[in-house]
Design an enzyme around this catalytic site. Sequence first.
Site, PDB file in Angstrom:
ATOM      1  N   ASP A   8      47.922  42.024  38.638  1.00  0.00           N
ATOM      2  CA  ASP A   8      47.129  40.886  38.217  1.00  0.00           C
ATOM      3  C   ASP A   8      48.141  39.758  37.967  1.00  0.00           C
ATOM      4  O   ASP A   8      49.343  40.027  37.814  1.00  0.00           O
ATOM      5  CB  ASP A   8      46.379  41.265  36.931  1.00  0.00           C
ATOM      6  N   LEU A   9      47.693  38.523  37.943  1.00  0.00           N
ATOM      7  CA  LEU A   9      48.645  37.412  37.773  1.00  0.00           C
ATOM      8  C   LEU A   9      48.650  36.871  36.335  1.00  0.00           C
ATOM      9  O   LEU A   9      49.655  36.984  35.613  1.00  0.00           O
ATOM     10  CB  LEU A   9      48.279  36.283  38.759  1.00  0.00           C
ATOM     11  N   ASP A  10      47.498  36.312  35.942  1.00  0.00           N
ATOM     12  CA  ASP A  10      47.405  35.668  34.627  1.00  0.00           C
ATOM     13  C   ASP A  10      47.573  36.694  33.514  1.00  0.00           C
ATOM     14  O   ASP A  10      46.805  37.644  33.413  1.00  0.00           O
ATOM     15  CB  ASP A  10      46.031  34.999  34.465  1.00  0.00           C
ATOM     16  N   THR A  16      49.899  32.524  31.727  1.00  0.00           N
ATOM     17  CA  THR A  16      48.896  31.477  31.941  1.00  0.00           C
ATOM     18  C   THR A  16      47.674  31.702  31.068  1.00  0.00           C
ATOM     19  O   THR A  16      46.876  30.783  30.881  1.00  0.00           O
ATOM     20  CB  THR A  16      48.449  31.450  33.422  1.00  0.00           C
ATOM     21  N   LYS A  44      39.324  37.124  29.755  1.00  0.00           N
ATOM     22  CA  LYS A  44      40.428  37.572  30.605  1.00  0.00           C
ATOM     23  C   LYS A  44      39.899  38.354  31.805  1.00  0.00           C
ATOM     24  O   LYS A  44      39.117  39.287  31.651  1.00  0.00           O
ATOM     25  CB  LYS A  44      41.410  38.435  29.809  1.00  0.00           C
ATOM     26  N   SER A 113      44.289  38.574  41.896  1.00  0.00           N
ATOM     27  CA  SER A 113      43.892  37.736  40.765  1.00  0.00           C
ATOM     28  C   SER A 113      42.583  37.020  41.048  1.00  0.00           C
ATOM     29  O   SER A 113      42.384  36.505  42.148  1.00  0.00           O
ATOM     30  CB  SER A 113      44.974  36.679  40.499  1.00  0.00           C
ATOM     31  N   ALA A 114      41.727  36.975  40.037  1.00  0.00           N
ATOM     32  CA  ALA A 114      40.448  36.275  40.176  1.00  0.00           C
ATOM     33  C   ALA A 114      40.628  34.764  40.226  1.00  0.00           C
ATOM     34  O   ALA A 114      39.687  34.028  40.527  1.00  0.00           O
ATOM     35  CB  ALA A 114      39.555  36.637  38.989  1.00  0.00           C
ATOM     36  N   LYS A 144      36.029  41.215  38.602  1.00  0.00           N
ATOM     37  CA  LYS A 144      36.314  42.406  37.815  1.00  0.00           C
ATOM     38  C   LYS A 144      35.304  42.446  36.664  1.00  0.00           C
ATOM     39  O   LYS A 144      34.972  41.382  36.159  1.00  0.00           O
ATOM     40  CB  LYS A 144      37.738  42.336  37.235  1.00  0.00           C
ATOM     41  N   GLU A 168      47.648  45.435  34.724  1.00  0.00           N
ATOM     42  CA  GLU A 168      46.540  44.604  34.247  1.00  0.00           C
ATOM     43  C   GLU A 168      46.642  44.298  32.752  1.00  0.00           C
ATOM     44  O   GLU A 168      47.013  45.161  31.976  1.00  0.00           O
ATOM     45  CB  GLU A 168      45.215  45.358  34.447  1.00  0.00           C
ATOM     46  N   ASP A 169      46.259  43.079  32.360  1.00  0.00           N
ATOM     47  CA  ASP A 169      46.200  42.752  30.925  1.00  0.00           C
ATOM     48  C   ASP A 169      44.760  42.645  30.436  1.00  0.00           C
ATOM     49  O   ASP A 169      44.532  42.414  29.249  1.00  0.00           O
ATOM     50  CB  ASP A 169      46.925  41.426  30.633  1.00  0.00           C
TER      51      ASP A 169
HETATM   52  C1  BG6 Z   1      41.751  35.274  35.848  1.00  0.00           C
HETATM   53  C2  BG6 Z   1      41.906  34.953  34.381  1.00  0.00           C
HETATM   54  O1  BG6 Z   1      42.967  35.709  36.346  1.00  0.00           O
HETATM   55  O2  BG6 Z   1      41.323  34.132  36.561  1.00  0.00           O
HETATM   56  C3  BG6 Z   1      40.606  34.395  33.836  1.00  0.00           C
HETATM   57  O3  BG6 Z   1      42.238  36.120  33.664  1.00  0.00           O
HETATM   58  C4  BG6 Z   1      40.174  33.192  34.669  1.00  0.00           C
HETATM   59  O4  BG6 Z   1      40.785  34.042  32.485  1.00  0.00           O
HETATM   60  C5  BG6 Z   1      40.073  33.588  36.129  1.00  0.00           C
HETATM   61  O5  BG6 Z   1      38.931  32.696  34.215  1.00  0.00           O
HETATM   62  C6  BG6 Z   1      39.694  32.428  37.034  1.00  0.00           C
HETATM   63  O6  BG6 Z   1      40.738  31.491  37.051  1.00  0.00           O
HETATM   64  P1  BG6 Z   1      40.664  30.056  37.712  1.00  0.00           P
HETATM   65  O7  BG6 Z   1      42.100  29.613  37.734  1.00  0.00           O
HETATM   66  O8  BG6 Z   1      40.095  30.217  39.077  1.00  0.00           O
HETATM   67  O9  BG6 Z   1      39.807  29.219  36.835  1.00  0.00           O
HETATM   68 MG    MG Z   2      45.020  38.799  33.622  1.00  0.00          MG
END
Ligand code: BG6
Ligand code: MG
Length: 214
Positions: A8-10, A16, A44, A113-114, A144, A168-169
């Site tokens: 996962d990224l964030d 972030t 998250k 990552s989402a 997710k 994953e966090d």
């Molecule tokens: C996920 C984060 O990686 O991305 C979420 O954990 C976030 O908190 C989601 O809402 C969507 O991110 P973005 O950058 O498309 O608004």
């Molecule tokens: Mg995350």
Amino acid sequence: MIKACIFDLDGVIVDTAKYHYLAWKKLADELGINFTLEDNERLKGVSRMQSLEIILELGNLKLDEKEKEVLAEKKNKWYVEYISRMGKSEIFPGVEAFIDILRENNIKTAIASASKNTRIILERLDLEKKFDVIIDGTMISKAKPDPEIFLKAAEYLKVQPNECVVFEDAVAGVEAAKRVGMKVIGVGDPDILKDAHTVIQSFEGLDLSIIYNL
Ligand code: BG6
Ligand code: MG
């Protein structure tokens, strides 16, 4: 046999999560909605729109689609401002060294990552080349805890789900990976990530034993 690690990224590669929180908090304040760090845990791993829905629900606020889009866009503008000031120093300690160890040992690497801002972040941190595959929020239709994003990562990596370890966090991410038989290493608080196979607080000093001893 583990053939790939999916990250996962964030909140895993880079902090972030704190910028997402700051931007949502700013929006919630403007709307007069009380939004705490504890509430933020539920955001998250979930999509931008779903995050907004959760915040509006906290404030008992019902808006139409157009109004919601305007608010989500506003939050994203603030968020992109924050992340565009990020530098390599914000990559979590040990992450790059660990990824290098994986690659040297022929373990494939992916980002799942989402976030629709994934590419901007990886470019900003000069990390794109460290991953064989990058799956982001523009490539999936189900967020997710649906496992779509991890299945897609495995498919693009040309490995089976049970040959993957996910980092994953988010509680939603842990659930998603487990649903398709992937091993999961939680990154963060073991009390929150109690369903993960194991939990780490940091990547510092990590070696291959972490993925082989799951
Ligand atoms: C996920 C984060 O990686 O991305 C979420 O954990 C976030 O908190 C989601 O809402 C969507 O991110 P973005 O950058 O498309 O608004
Ligand atoms: Mg995350």
